[in-house]
Design a protein around this motif. Structure first.
Motif, PDB file in Angstrom:
ATOM      1  N   LEU A 187     -60.401  67.689  24.137  1.00 38.47           N
ATOM      2  CA  LEU A 187     -60.108  67.629  22.705  1.00 38.47           C
ATOM      3  C   LEU A 187     -61.320  67.140  21.923  1.00 38.47           C
ATOM      4  CD1 LEU A 187     -58.112  67.859  20.361  1.00 38.47           C
ATOM      5  CD2 LEU A 187     -57.377  65.525  20.884  1.00 38.47           C
ATOM      6  N   GLN A 188     -61.977  66.109  22.417  1.00 40.80           N
ATOM      7  CA  GLN A 188     -63.129  65.572  21.700  1.00 40.80           C
ATOM      8  C   GLN A 188     -64.271  66.587  21.642  1.00 40.80           C
ATOM      9  OE1 GLN A 188     -63.953  61.528  22.126  1.00 40.80           O
ATOM     10  NE2 GLN A 188     -66.012  61.660  21.327  1.00 40.80           N
ATOM     11  N   PHE A 189     -64.581  67.223  22.768  1.00 41.33           N
ATOM     12  CA  PHE A 189     -65.663  68.205  22.766  1.00 41.33           C
ATOM     13  C   PHE A 189     -65.316  69.418  21.896  1.00 41.33           C
ATOM     14  CE2 PHE A 189     -66.844  66.159  26.928  1.00 41.33           C
ATOM     15  CZ  PHE A 189     -68.027  65.606  26.471  1.00 41.33           C
ATOM     16  N   ALA A 190     -64.079  69.891  21.983  1.00 37.90           N
ATOM     17  CA  ALA A 190     -63.670  71.046  21.179  1.00 37.90           C
ATOM     18  C   ALA A 190     -63.682  70.712  19.693  1.00 37.90           C
ATOM     19  CB  ALA A 190     -62.278  71.517  21.606  1.00 37.90           C
ATOM     20  N   SER A 191     -63.275  69.496  19.340  1.00 30.84           N
ATOM     21  CA  SER A 191     -63.265  69.128  17.919  1.00 30.84           C
ATOM     22  C   SER A 191     -64.689  69.053  17.372  1.00 30.84           C
ATOM     23  CB  SER A 191     -62.520  67.814  17.696  1.00 30.84           C
ATOM     24  OG  SER A 191     -63.223  66.723  18.230  1.00 30.84           O
ATOM     25  N   LYS A 192     -65.646  68.620  18.179  1.00 22.43           N
ATOM     26  CA  LYS A 192     -67.044  68.604  17.735  1.00 22.43           C
ATOM     27  C   LYS A 192     -67.535  70.021  17.461  1.00 22.43           C
ATOM     28  CE  LYS A 192     -68.677  64.345  19.890  1.00 22.43           C
ATOM     29  NZ  LYS A 192     -69.591  63.749  20.873  1.00 22.43           N
ATOM     30  N   ILE A 193     -67.162  70.945  18.306  1.00 20.19           N
ATOM     31  CA  ILE A 193     -67.560  72.345  18.110  1.00 20.19           C
ATOM     32  C   ILE A 193     -66.929  72.894  16.840  1.00 20.19           C
ATOM     33  CG2 ILE A 193     -67.311  74.694  19.023  1.00 20.19           C
ATOM     34  CD1 ILE A 193     -67.574  73.398  21.844  1.00 20.19           C
ATOM     35  N   GLU A 194     -65.638  72.651  16.670  1.00 22.28           N
ATOM     36  CA  GLU A 194     -64.938  73.149  15.486  1.00 22.28           C
ATOM     37  C   GLU A 194     -65.504  72.538  14.208  1.00 22.28           C
ATOM     38  OE1 GLU A 194     -62.795  75.646  15.317  1.00 22.28           O
ATOM     39  OE2 GLU A 194     -62.990  75.872  17.479  1.00 22.28           O
ATOM     40  N   GLN A 195     -65.768  71.230  14.235  1.00 22.56           N
ATOM     41  CA  GLN A 195     -66.326  70.575  13.052  1.00 22.56           C
ATOM     42  C   GLN A 195     -67.709  71.138  12.740  1.00 22.56           C
ATOM     43  OE1 GLN A 195     -64.503  68.516  11.153  1.00 22.56           O
ATOM     44  NE2 GLN A 195     -66.156  68.651   9.688  1.00 22.56           N
ATOM     45  N   GLY A 196     -68.483  71.414  13.772  1.00 23.63           N
ATOM     46  CA  GLY A 196     -69.790  72.038  13.571  1.00 23.63           C
ATOM     47  C   GLY A 196     -69.661  73.410  12.945  1.00 23.63           C
ATOM     48  N   ASP A 197     -68.666  74.187  13.387  1.00 20.30           N
ATOM     49  CA  ASP A 197     -68.429  75.513  12.812  1.00 20.30           C
ATOM     50  C   ASP A 197     -68.035  75.402  11.346  1.00 20.30           C
ATOM     51  OD1 ASP A 197     -69.028  76.655  15.233  1.00 20.30           O
ATOM     52  OD2 ASP A 197     -66.952  77.143  15.758  1.00 20.30           O
TER      53      ASP A 197
END
Length: 98
Positions: free
Chosen positions: A60-70
């Motif tokens: 969840l933490q890694f995916a949220s960083k990717i999504e926030q970056g997008d």
């Protein structure tokens, strides 16, 4: 195609054998190390013992960083488009005045 490399990565006290392109090795090793470090942090700070819960929180933490970056990248692209439109209008107005 190039030669494949066989490596073993340890994540959350489990070993995963992989066959990869050599150019992927550094990224995969770093990723595994980051997952392990974050998993240990979750275990220490939140007294979570179930590895599945810990790994789910890591994902969840890694995916949220990717999504926030997008999201941030999308906002930057939108801002750049608006600036380019304004610049285009300015250039067109200067060209049509003559």
């Amino acid at each position: 195609m190039g030669e494949k490399l066989k490596i073993k990565l340890s994540i959350a006290d489990r070993v995963y054998p992989l066959t990869i392109d050599p150019k992927q090795e550094e990224g995969l090793r770093r990723a595994a190390k980051n997952i392990d470090m974050l998993a240990k942090k979750f275990e220490q700070n939140y007294a979570v013992r179930d590895k599945q819960d810990v790994l789910a929180m890591c994902a969840l933490q890694f995916a949220s960083k990717i999504e926030q970056g997008d999201i941030q990248e999308s906002e930057s692209v939108k801002e750049a488009r608006e600036r380019l439109r304004a610049l285009d209008q300015l250039v067109r107005s200067k060209l049509t005045v003559e």
